[in-house]
Design an enzyme around this catalytic site. Structure first.
Site, mmCIF file in Angstrom:
data_model
loop_
_atom_site.group_PDB
_atom_site.id
_atom_site.type_symbol
_atom_site.label_atom_id
_atom_site.label_comp_id
_atom_site.label_asym_id
_atom_site.label_seq_id
_atom_site.Cartn_x
_atom_site.Cartn_y
_atom_site.Cartn_z
ATOM 1 N N ARG A 214 -39.919 10.297 6.016
ATOM 2 C CA ARG A 214 -38.965 9.557 6.832
ATOM 3 C C ARG A 214 -38.268 8.467 6.037
ATOM 4 N NH1 ARG A 214 -43.031 10.558 10.358
ATOM 5 N NH2 ARG A 214 -44.052 8.538 10.155
ATOM 6 N N TYR B 22 -34.431 7.649 6.273
ATOM 7 C CA TYR B 22 -33.921 6.318 6.594
ATOM 8 C C TYR B 22 -32.888 5.852 5.568
ATOM 9 C CZ TYR B 22 -37.967 6.083 9.752
ATOM 10 O OH TYR B 22 -38.892 6.320 10.731
ATOM 11 N N TYR C 209 -32.016 2.766 19.983
ATOM 12 C CA TYR C 209 -32.767 2.622 21.229
ATOM 13 C C TYR C 209 -33.778 1.484 21.117
ATOM 14 C CZ TYR C 209 -36.800 5.100 19.200
ATOM 15 O OH TYR C 209 -37.868 5.477 18.420
#
Length: 264
Positions: free
Chosen positions: A66, A70, A92
């Site tokens: 990840r 990113y 979010y």
């Protein structure tokens, strides 16, 4: 000051009801909006606010760290800032809570001479306090990312709440998994059993993203954690198991202060 700009805003957890008027205005007035939210419905809702909305979801890839994902997201956002555009990143929850991309993008933009800042949003933590009726000021709260608790030596206060984020990927050092299996959670439970009895009741919590949903509030004994259903949005809440002990030394000193004030 360079021409381009960046603002990262929080859309909150629940569709439509958590976003602030200021954050919404940044989305509406941006030249381009990059969006990373929990579901497709929220993404479509944001697309109705601006003509150029680009999802960051396609950067995710199973088996890829990840951190690579990113960095690609940050690069995509800054490329538009470099082009002189007003860029808005809509994330979010709260864009500064368990969100590496907004922090890094803002940091790099400022270092390069661009205007960049963050606007807060309602996070899963805020929803947790409301849904569980938990006041962090009553007993105190400790927050750790689950893997961070496993990787480093920590001192846990069992008289306070312990909130562990992302237990669904506990123990993953590769940052490439979207969930870890029971063997990883066995290790987490073994660690937690240093402070808590195995029959201690813990709570699995998930905030709602749509108004028609109900939050997940599942109480189980700590020993059942390895076989529980969890993913990236699951939070583990461990209530206090002991009672805080009075600090008599400090209480006596404060008593002396009060007595001295009475003499003045």
């Amino acid at each position: 000051m360079q021409k381009g700009s960046l603002v990262c805003v929080g859309t909150g957890m629940t569709l439509g009801s958590h976003i602030s008027p200021l954050s919404r205005s940044y989305i509406e007035q941006a030249d381009v909006v990059f969006v990373l939210v929990a579901d497709g419905t929220t993404e479509l809702w944001i697309q109705g606010m601006n003509a150029d909305v680009r999802s960051l979801q396609p950067y995710y890839s199973e088996g890829q760290s990840r951190m690579i994902t990113y960095k690609q997201m940050v690069a995509a956002m800054l490329a538009e800032v470099h082009a002189g555009k007003k860029v808005c990143g809509a994330f979010y929850g709260h864009p500064g809570v368990f969100a590496w991309v907004p922090h890094q993008a803002i940091k790099e933009a400022i270092a390069e001479g661009y205007r960049a800042h963050m606007e807060p949003g309602i996070s899963a933590e805020d929803c947790l306090y409301a849904d569980l009726g938990l006041d962090p000021g009553t007993y105190g709260c400790q927050h750790y990312e689950a893997s961070n608790l496993m990787f480093y030596q920590r001192t846990i206060d069992t008289a306070a709440y312990l909130i562990l984020w992302q237990p669904g990927v506990a123990g993953d050092k590769s940052l490439a998994k979207f969930t870890t299996g029971s063997a990883y959670r066995d290790v987490l439970v073994e660690l937690l059993s240093q402070w808590y009895p195995l029959d201690h009741q813990v709570i699995l919590y998930e905030a709602v993203t749509l108004p028609i949903q109900q939050p997940r509030i599942e109480r189980i004994p700590l020993s059942d954690l390895p076989k529980a259903q969890m993913d990236l949005k699951t939070t583990l809440v461990i209530p206090p198991a002991t009672v805080a002990k009075a600090n008599q030394v400090i209480l006596d000193k404060l008593k002396a202060v009060v007595a001295q004030e009475g003499l003045v």
